[in-house]
Structures are given as structure tokens and as C-alpha cells.
Design a protein around this motif. Structure first.
Motif: not given
Lengths: 126, 183
Positions: B84-90, B148-155, B159-162, B171-175
Motif C-alpha cells: 500500500x505505501x511503497x508500492x514495491x512492485x512498481x 542519520x536523517x529524517x524523511x517525510x512520507x508526504x514528500x 499516502x498514509x490512510x487517516x 517524520x521517519x527517522x532513518x539511520x
């Protein structure tokens, strides 16, 4: 037993079934690649060809058995014919470079940077 | 004759330069990301088969992570992440390409050194500029890179369903952690 009691018991039973189903849906187990039947049994070069001919969906996220000759061993990663990288959870004990092996694992995609197709959760099934 | 000497010299210098070029690589780098919200289920995944290349001479760096290789504790979360979120097959991979700022190979030593990395990240089919601090040190034939850095899914048009948005951090923390060996 009064009707009200019966209804109460039924509702309770219904709720617990729903809760149980919900729980098993939310917390079902991870795929067990090694118990899955492979959707393809192919050689390392045939696997690479799938990605070069835009037929990746035939392999992506599928359980495969790939055959090839071990060209490199690097920690928990074994490379077949320089073109397929197999990541092992538990590294098998008996295998060596230049040996022809069959590896069962899940295809996770093509790595453009290294020019290899990657498999994870691998096991040797010779 | 003079031209010939100059030509030979240039060629020699060219060869020396090519020979001194040190490339480091790994296929087993680690990326961990976390988007947990307190008092809700942990949203965390780890990918232990990330590829990376580092050119010690120029400070150029590239890495590639296959989305399907991110493993979650909860199987359903992993399925939703890919389907749903990353659509990894696409969009099966995330790619970073960048260069270290104010870099020279002499600055790398056995003690971790802070550098600024500037580049771009492509995720879910969207490319964004990314600037982050990285720590680098070298021991023998191995170069250690962490960041270490932060990413925002909306960028990245994710889409994260409500229904679940209050359980996933904005914000997603990535290391990231790479041990690159000379190749």
C-alpha cells in the motif's frame, strides 16, 4: 436459562470470535519461504534475463530456486555466477567457491548499482 | 620529440591517477527506519542487504536499497508497507547519490570524522534533494560510513490512510550503517 442470558452469551461468543479473527489477521506469521513451493526453478543467467526483459514481476517477491556456480562468499552473502546475490539468514556450513549449488530464496529485486539480482531468506537445497 | 615526451608524461600521470583511485563497496549495508508513535505498536524496519559504493578520491557516494528487503516484526505491517505505501512492485528500490562537501581523501583517518553529504534520494518514484551529516572513518581496507536523517512520507507522495495516520510518525527517522571494503 432466560432469553436475555442466551443473547448475552451469544454476543460474548460472537465478540470473542471477531476478536480472535482480528488478532490472527493483525498478527499472522511472516511468510516461511522454505516451506513455500517455488514459483520458478531457473538458472542465474535466466533470472537476470527476466529483469533485463522487463519481466521482473514473474520473479519479484516470489519464492525461487536458482542454480549457479558460487563465485564469491562474503559473510552471509553468496554470489552465483557473479550475477545473483543470495542473502542467508543462517549461513550453511558445507559449500565452497566453484561449487554448483541450488539456492531457494525470495527474489527481492535487481540491484543496478552492483548489476545483480538479489535473493533473501536463502537456503541451499542441493 | 618534445610532444612525444609530454604525451608520454600525460599518459603516465593518467595511469597513476587511475591506479590511485580507490573504490570501496558493500552489498550488506544496513538501513533502519523508525516511525513509531509512543504507546502504539512499534513501526520499525531493517534492511541488511543495502548496496553502497564510495570513491575515496572524489568523495562520491551511492547506495541502493531494495524495498522488499525491509523486514518488520509484524508481518502485516511489512505487507502494508510493500503493497500500500511503497508500492514495491512498481517502485522496487530506493537510491541515493551524493558527494561529500569540502572533501579530500586526506581528511579520512581512523577516528570518525564528520562530513556534509549533499545529494538526491529517489524513493517511491520521487526524487528529492537530501543534505545530511555523515561520520566516516577508515581502518585498514575498510571504510565505515554512518548517518542519520529524517524523511517525510508526504514528500515522496506516500499516502498514509487517516485510519492509521495517528499510529505512524509524520517524520521517519532513518539511520544507515555501511562497512565498505576495497573493490
Amino acid at each position: 436459562m432466560s432469553n436475555r442470558k442466551k443473547i448475552g452469551i451469544l454476543v460474548l461468543l460472537g465478540l470473542s470470535v471477531v476478536a480472535y479473527l482480528g488478532y490472527t489477521y493483525m498478527y499472522h506469521d511472516h511468510r516461511d519461504i522454505q516451506s513455500e513451493a517455488p514459483s520458478l526453478t531457473i538458472s542465474s543467467s535466466q533470472l537476470v534475463a527476466l529483469f533485463e526483459t522487463e519481466s521482473a514481476e514473474e520473479a519479484l517477491n516470489k519464492t525461487l530456486v536458482v542454480s549457479g556456480v558460487v563465485t564469491k562468499i562474503d559473510g552471509s552473502l553468496i554470489t552465483l555466477d557473479d550475477v545473483v546475490d543470495c542473502v542467508f539468514g543462517v549461513l550453511p556450513e558445507s559449500f565452497y567457491v566453484n561449487e554448483r549449488i541450488h539456492v531457494k530464496g525470495r527474489c527481492i529485486g535487481f540491484d543496478d548499482l552492483m548489476g545483480t539480482v538479489k535473493l533473501d531468506q536463502c537456503q541451499i537445497i542441493n | 620529440m618534445r610532444h612525444y615526451i609530454i604525451f608520454t608524461l600525460t599518459l603516465c600521470i593518467g595511469f597513476l591517477g587511475a591506479k590511485a583511485q580507490e573504490k570501496f563497496s558493500t552489498k550488506t549495508g544496513t538501513i533502519v527506519f523508525e516511525a513509531s508513535v509512543p504507546s502504539f505498536e512499534e513501526v520499525k524496519a531493517k534492511n541488511e542487504s543495502v548496496s553502497a559504493l564510495f570513491n575515496e578520491n572524489t568523495g562520491d557516494f551511492a547506495s541502493l536499497a531494495l524495498m522488499n528487503a525491509f523486514r518488520f516484526k509484524v508481518a502485516l505491517m511489512e505487507e502494508h508497507f510493500n503493497e500500500n505505501y511503497m508500492e514495491s512492485s512498481k517502485f522496487p528500490k530506493a537510491v541515493f547519490k551524493g558527494t561529500l562537501k569540502e572533501y579530500s581523501s586526506e581528511k579520512i583517518s581512523a577516528t570518525p570524522q564528520k562530513f556534509e553529504m549533499e545529494g538526491s534520494i529517489t524513493l517511491h518514484g520521487v526524487t528529492k534533494a537530501l543534505r545530511t551529516e555523515v561520520m566516516i572513518h577508515k581502518k585498514g581496507n575498510e571504510v565505515f560510513v554512518t548517518s542519520d536523517f529524517d524523511l517525510k512520507p508526504e514528500d515522496f507522495n506516500i499516502e498514509i490512510p487517516s485510519v492509521v495516520s495517528n499510529k505512524i510518525a509524520e517524520t521517519i527517522n532513518v539511520s544507515v550503517n555501511y562497512i565498505l571494503t576495497k573493490s
